[in-house]
Design a protein around this motif. Structure first.
Motif, PDB file in Angstrom:
ATOM      1  N   ARG A  24      76.854  74.641   4.053  1.00 11.54           N
ATOM      2  CA  ARG A  24      76.183  74.016   5.203  1.00 11.54           C
ATOM      3  C   ARG A  24      76.498  72.536   5.291  1.00 11.54           C
ATOM      4  N   ARG A  25      76.414  71.853   4.144  1.00 14.25           N
ATOM      5  CA  ARG A  25      76.683  70.420   4.101  1.00 14.25           C
ATOM      6  C   ARG A  25      78.123  70.134   4.527  1.00 14.25           C
ATOM      7  N   SER A  26      79.046  70.961   4.062  1.00 12.46           N
ATOM      8  CA  SER A  26      80.460  70.811   4.417  1.00 12.46           C
ATOM      9  C   SER A  26      80.669  71.023   5.911  1.00 12.46           C
ATOM     10  N   ARG A  27      80.013  72.027   6.461  1.00 13.49           N
ATOM     11  CA  ARG A  27      80.121  72.326   7.891  1.00 13.49           C
ATOM     12  C   ARG A  27      79.612  71.155   8.735  1.00 13.49           C
ATOM     13  N   ILE A  28      78.481  70.587   8.334  1.00 10.04           N
ATOM     14  CA  ILE A  28      77.904  69.453   9.070  1.00 10.04           C
ATOM     15  C   ILE A  28      78.819  68.245   8.984  1.00 10.04           C
ATOM     16  N   ARG A  29      79.371  67.998   7.804  1.00 13.51           N
ATOM     17  CA  ARG A  29      80.279  66.864   7.637  1.00 13.51           C
ATOM     18  C   ARG A  29      81.519  67.022   8.507  1.00 13.51           C
ATOM     19  N   THR A  30      81.973  68.255   8.677  1.00 21.07           N
ATOM     20  CA  THR A  30      83.130  68.512   9.539  1.00 21.07           C
ATOM     21  C   THR A  30      82.810  68.140  10.980  1.00 21.07           C
ATOM     22  N   ILE A  32      80.580  65.970  11.980  1.00 22.86           N
ATOM     23  CA  ILE A  32      80.473  64.508  12.034  1.00 22.86           C
ATOM     24  C   ILE A  32      81.865  63.876  12.049  1.00 22.86           C
ATOM     25  N   ARG A  33      82.773  64.422  11.239  1.00 25.38           N
ATOM     26  CA  ARG A  33      84.137  63.894  11.182  1.00 25.38           C
ATOM     27  C   ARG A  33      84.834  64.055  12.526  1.00 25.38           C
ATOM     28  N   LYS A  34      84.587  65.162  13.209  1.00 24.84           N
ATOM     29  CA  LYS A  34      85.195  65.374  14.529  1.00 24.84           C
ATOM     30  C   LYS A  34      84.712  64.327  15.524  1.00 24.84           C
ATOM     31  N   VAL A  35      83.428  63.967  15.443  1.00 27.70           N
ATOM     32  CA  VAL A  35      82.890  62.921  16.325  1.00 27.70           C
ATOM     33  C   VAL A  35      83.559  61.594  16.005  1.00 27.70           C
ATOM     34  N   GLU A  36      83.674  61.271  14.720  1.00 27.80           N
ATOM     35  CA  GLU A  36      84.271  60.002  14.312  1.00 27.80           C
ATOM     36  C   GLU A  36      85.739  59.919  14.705  1.00 27.80           C
ATOM     37  N   GLU A  37      86.455  61.035  14.623  1.00 25.20           N
ATOM     38  CA  GLU A  37      87.858  61.048  15.041  1.00 25.20           C
ATOM     39  C   GLU A  37      87.982  60.830  16.545  1.00 25.20           C
ATOM     40  N   ALA A  46      85.646  63.208  24.932  1.00 21.04           N
ATOM     41  CA  ALA A  46      85.766  64.058  23.736  1.00 21.04           C
ATOM     42  C   ALA A  46      84.695  63.698  22.715  1.00 21.04           C
ATOM     43  N   ALA A  47      84.421  62.406  22.569  1.00 23.92           N
ATOM     44  CA  ALA A  47      83.407  61.959  21.613  1.00 23.92           C
ATOM     45  C   ALA A  47      82.024  62.457  22.027  1.00 23.92           C
ATOM     46  N   THR A  48      81.730  62.410  23.328  1.00 23.22           N
ATOM     47  CA  THR A  48      80.443  62.885  23.828  1.00 23.22           C
ATOM     48  C   THR A  48      80.297  64.387  23.597  1.00 23.22           C
ATOM     49  N   ALA A  49      81.365  65.115  23.861  1.00 20.08           N
ATOM     50  CA  ALA A  49      81.331  66.567  23.658  1.00 20.08           C
ATOM     51  C   ALA A  49      81.159  66.904  22.177  1.00 20.08           C
ATOM     52  N   ALA A  50      81.872  66.186  21.323  1.00 16.13           N
ATOM     53  CA  ALA A  50      81.769  66.424  19.880  1.00 16.13           C
ATOM     54  C   ALA A  50      80.373  66.088  19.379  1.00 16.13           C
ATOM     55  N   LEU A  51      79.789  65.027  19.917  1.00 19.54           N
ATOM     56  CA  LEU A  51      78.442  64.639  19.517  1.00 19.54           C
ATOM     57  C   LEU A  51      77.426  65.697  19.942  1.00 19.54           C
ATOM     58  N   LYS A  52      77.602  66.247  21.135  1.00 16.18           N
ATOM     59  CA  LYS A  52      76.692  67.292  21.629  1.00 16.18           C
ATOM     60  C   LYS A  52      76.720  68.533  20.730  1.00 16.18           C
ATOM     61  N   THR A  53      77.882  68.857  20.172  1.00 10.69           N
ATOM     62  CA  THR A  53      77.955  70.009  19.274  1.00 10.69           C
ATOM     63  C   THR A  53      77.477  69.667  17.871  1.00 10.69           C
ATOM     64  N   ALA A  54      77.584  68.393  17.475  1.00 11.10           N
ATOM     65  CA  ALA A  54      77.187  67.990  16.124  1.00 11.10           C
ATOM     66  C   ALA A  54      75.666  67.871  15.986  1.00 11.10           C
ATOM     67  N   GLN A  55      74.989  67.472  17.064  1.00 12.82           N
ATOM     68  CA  GLN A  55      73.543  67.245  16.983  1.00 12.82           C
ATOM     69  C   GLN A  55      72.753  68.480  16.544  1.00 12.82           C
ATOM     70  N   PRO A  56      72.962  69.644  17.173  1.00 15.93           N
ATOM     71  CA  PRO A  56      72.188  70.810  16.710  1.00 15.93           C
ATOM     72  C   PRO A  56      72.525  71.213  15.279  1.00 15.93           C
ATOM     73  N   GLU A  57      73.776  71.008  14.870  1.00 15.10           N
ATOM     74  CA  GLU A  57      74.152  71.338  13.494  1.00 15.10           C
ATOM     75  C   GLU A  57      73.413  70.446  12.504  1.00 15.10           C
ATOM     76  N   LEU A  58      73.336  69.163  12.820  1.00 17.73           N
ATOM     77  CA  LEU A  58      72.614  68.233  11.952  1.00 17.73           C
ATOM     78  C   LEU A  58      71.143  68.624  11.843  1.00 17.73           C
ATOM     79  N   MET A  59      70.524  68.929  12.970  1.00 18.98           N
ATOM     80  CA  MET A  59      69.110  69.283  12.935  1.00 18.98           C
ATOM     81  C   MET A  59      68.885  70.638  12.254  1.00 18.98           C
ATOM     82  N   ARG A  60      69.842  71.530  12.359  1.00 20.59           N
ATOM     83  CA  ARG A  60      69.742  72.804  11.647  1.00 20.59           C
ATOM     84  C   ARG A  60      69.782  72.553  10.142  1.00 20.59           C
ATOM     85  N   GLY A  61      70.598  71.588   9.739  1.00 21.22           N
ATOM     86  CA  GLY A  61      70.642  71.210   8.329  1.00 21.22           C
ATOM     87  C   GLY A  61      69.303  70.690   7.838  1.00 21.22           C
TER      88      GLY A  61
END
Length: 87
Positions: A24-30, A32-37, A46-61
């Motif tokens: 799970r931690r690895s998946r979340i970091r991935t 986050i890395r996509k947003v940073e890239e 692209a950053a906005t789209a990546a952030l939108k997909t990262a937010q639910p993953e972070l909260m699921r964590g």
């Protein structure tokens, strides 16, 4: 080595839980890395789209106990501020 059957079972459960949390931690970091890239590339869409997909993953964590709530909130806040700063 575990001395009792109870401690042996607890050791097995800990191993299993550790593997799940690590994945799970690895998946979340991935995510986050996509947003940073995307931020590094300077592509706001692209950053906005990546952030939108990262937010639910972070909260699921957070709900699964991998991250503390404030840690996830801090990460999301900093990422969204960086995305917002893209012009």
């Amino acid at each position: 080595m575990a001395n009792t059957t109870q401690s042996a079972k607890r050791a097995r459960q800990n191993e299993k839980r550790f593997a799940i949390n690590k994945a799970r931690r690895s998946r979340i970091r991935t995510y986050i890395r996509k947003v940073e890239e995307a931020i590094a590339s300077g592509d706001k869409a692209a950053a906005t789209a990546a952030l939108k997909t990262a937010q639910p993953e972070l909260m699921r964590g957070v709900t699964k106990g991998v991250f503390h709530k404030n840690t996830a909130s801090r990460k999301m806040s900093r990422l969204s501020a960086r995305v917002k700063a893209l012009g």
